[in-house]
Write an enzyme that holds these catalytic residues in place. Sequence first.
Site, mmCIF file in Angstrom:
data_model
loop_
_atom_site.group_PDB
_atom_site.id
_atom_site.type_symbol
_atom_site.label_atom_id
_atom_site.label_comp_id
_atom_site.label_asym_id
_atom_site.label_seq_id
_atom_site.Cartn_x
_atom_site.Cartn_y
_atom_site.Cartn_z
ATOM 1 N N LYS A 2 0.883 -1.292 -0.001
ATOM 2 C CA LYS A 2 -0.115 0.159 0.070
ATOM 3 C C LYS A 2 0.727 1.231 -0.023
ATOM 4 C CE LYS A 2 -3.874 2.056 2.759
ATOM 5 N NZ LYS A 2 -4.695 1.943 3.988
ATOM 6 N N SER A 35 -9.673 2.070 3.168
ATOM 7 C CA SER A 35 -8.858 2.737 2.498
ATOM 8 C C SER A 35 -7.880 1.963 1.373
ATOM 9 C CB SER A 35 -8.175 3.836 3.144
ATOM 10 O OG SER A 35 -7.366 3.061 4.009
ATOM 11 N N SER A 87 -10.130 -0.331 7.382
ATOM 12 C CA SER A 87 -9.263 -0.174 6.064
ATOM 13 C C SER A 87 -8.699 -1.398 5.463
ATOM 14 C CB SER A 87 -8.149 1.007 6.128
ATOM 15 O OG SER A 87 -9.107 2.149 5.978
#
Lengths: 489, 94
Positions: A77, A152, A176
């Site tokens: 990420k 997210s 997330s």
Amino acid sequence: MDVLKTSLKEIRDGIRGKKFSSAEVTKAYLNQIEKWNGKLNAYITVNDQAVAAAAKADELIAKGEGGALAGVPIAIKDMFCTKGMRTTAGSKILENFVPPYSATVVERLEKAGMVSLGKTNQDEFAMGSSSETSAFGVGRNPWNLDYVPGGSSGGSAAAVAAGMAPASLGTDTGGSIRQPASFCGIVGIKPTYGRVSRYGIVAFASSLDQAGPMTKTVADAALVLEAMSGRDPRDSTTSAQPVPQWEQKISKNLKGLKVGLPKEYFSDRLQPETRAAVDRAIEVVKKAGAETVEVSLPLTEMAVPIYYLVCTSEASSNLARYDGVRFGFRADFSKKPAEDLAEFYCRTRGEGFGGEVKRRIILGTYALSSGYYDAYYKKACQVRRLLRQQFLDAFKQCDVMMSPVTTSPAFKLFERISDPLEMYLNDIYTTSANLVGIPGISVPAGFSGNKLPIGVQILASHFNEQALFNVGSVIEEGLAIKELPHGLQ
Amino acid sequence: MISEEDVARVALLARLSITNEETKRLATQLSSVLGHFEHVSKVNTEGVEPMVTPTDIEGFWREDKVEGWKSAEAAMANAPEATGNLFKVPPVVG
């Protein structure tokens, strides 16, 4: 090797057993990225050194060297600092930021032999539940391109679901990792607060942030988490608790295990299809020998409000560092100079941050400001302690809890983005684990009528990740997803 | 509940320039969010110590020894503007 079907463990074993090389595997994933990233927007940056890194891993393996994940490609990420590779946190304010160091987690995985595939798309500064707030364009769900992948960590989830990585790293501040894992039909775990070092991860809300793996299988999640976990002198909130060999210790015999069902998590707001998926998972767990018991967490209704007060307050402080002086974006002052120092900061930050980030900084600054601090931030921290106590009490009656991850499966792109409150309320089942610091996992449990995946959440007490892997493995075996993402046809 | 003036004041505290349109929209949105959050105030928290971190911080000792870090160049490499090893900022009038 089929990138859509092969697990990380199969890849690791295949490389070890010389069935295929790391370079071959890495190229297969890069091909899939090449083929689908234009549509899914799962990656912000693809590692152009990946094949070279894989070849180097192959050399080490040939010499009998290489760690637990030797030659295994993994996506990261864009919240994790990666030395020499652009790290944006999904924000314009970091669009050109190339970190001079790597996050501890990245260092540990590299030491274990990981080959980085690149950096995945996400909501800006991890603030969002849909991957729509990214400054690098919205992400899409591989099961249906008109739907959000969740957020997210939406890019990390979509990448694994679409065979663009066998595993990825995510961060979870209020859900997330677990929510996008649920929306994309994969496994995602948020470990206990303090299990994994936060050093080198772009800070959002420091008392809530944790990193964890997103994978195709429960065993894969256990393997990657093992390589990430443990005390780090550079993060004083990490714990000295020993890191178990979770993957080897997974047991599918749940005889005598008590599964708590928090009654507040099964209210009317839960959509029937999601309820049915969770019920199916509960049946599977019962068949493996577990008993269920109803538990109560009366402060559940308060979880979202206190979460948003705490996370925005911490974010307003953490994001003060983006000042346009030492690193990151700076507004153009060549034509119109700043009248005073405040204007220098205001223009840089006003142009560099997106709408959701500004909204949260303002909410957090308000909650911390003189005259409002006691009523908002301090009050939220007090209720947070009471919520933690309710969880500790409930875990006296059960070993794990099972619940939905979200009230409904993935929603359509742009459907909720204009209504922040509606978007925030969607986090009702995931935020408590972060507030309280306990581990939680999302495991696929079926599909909705319109063929979107639905996950089930398992929660355990602090440092009992093993229970999540055990129960998760049973659900995985009982409700295995055999379909491939429909959006890829 | 949160006025446009409040939003403008807090935006300056947070060093964020926002447009008039954003100010209006944020006042409406944050009023709705804070309105929903209002029931938190009804929870009895008398005598409850605020909790700022979810697990007990164990704390640990380490030797206070200097470890090498990056070169000054590496630390400066992301500066929007620099002169040698100094961060450069544009002149500010006031």
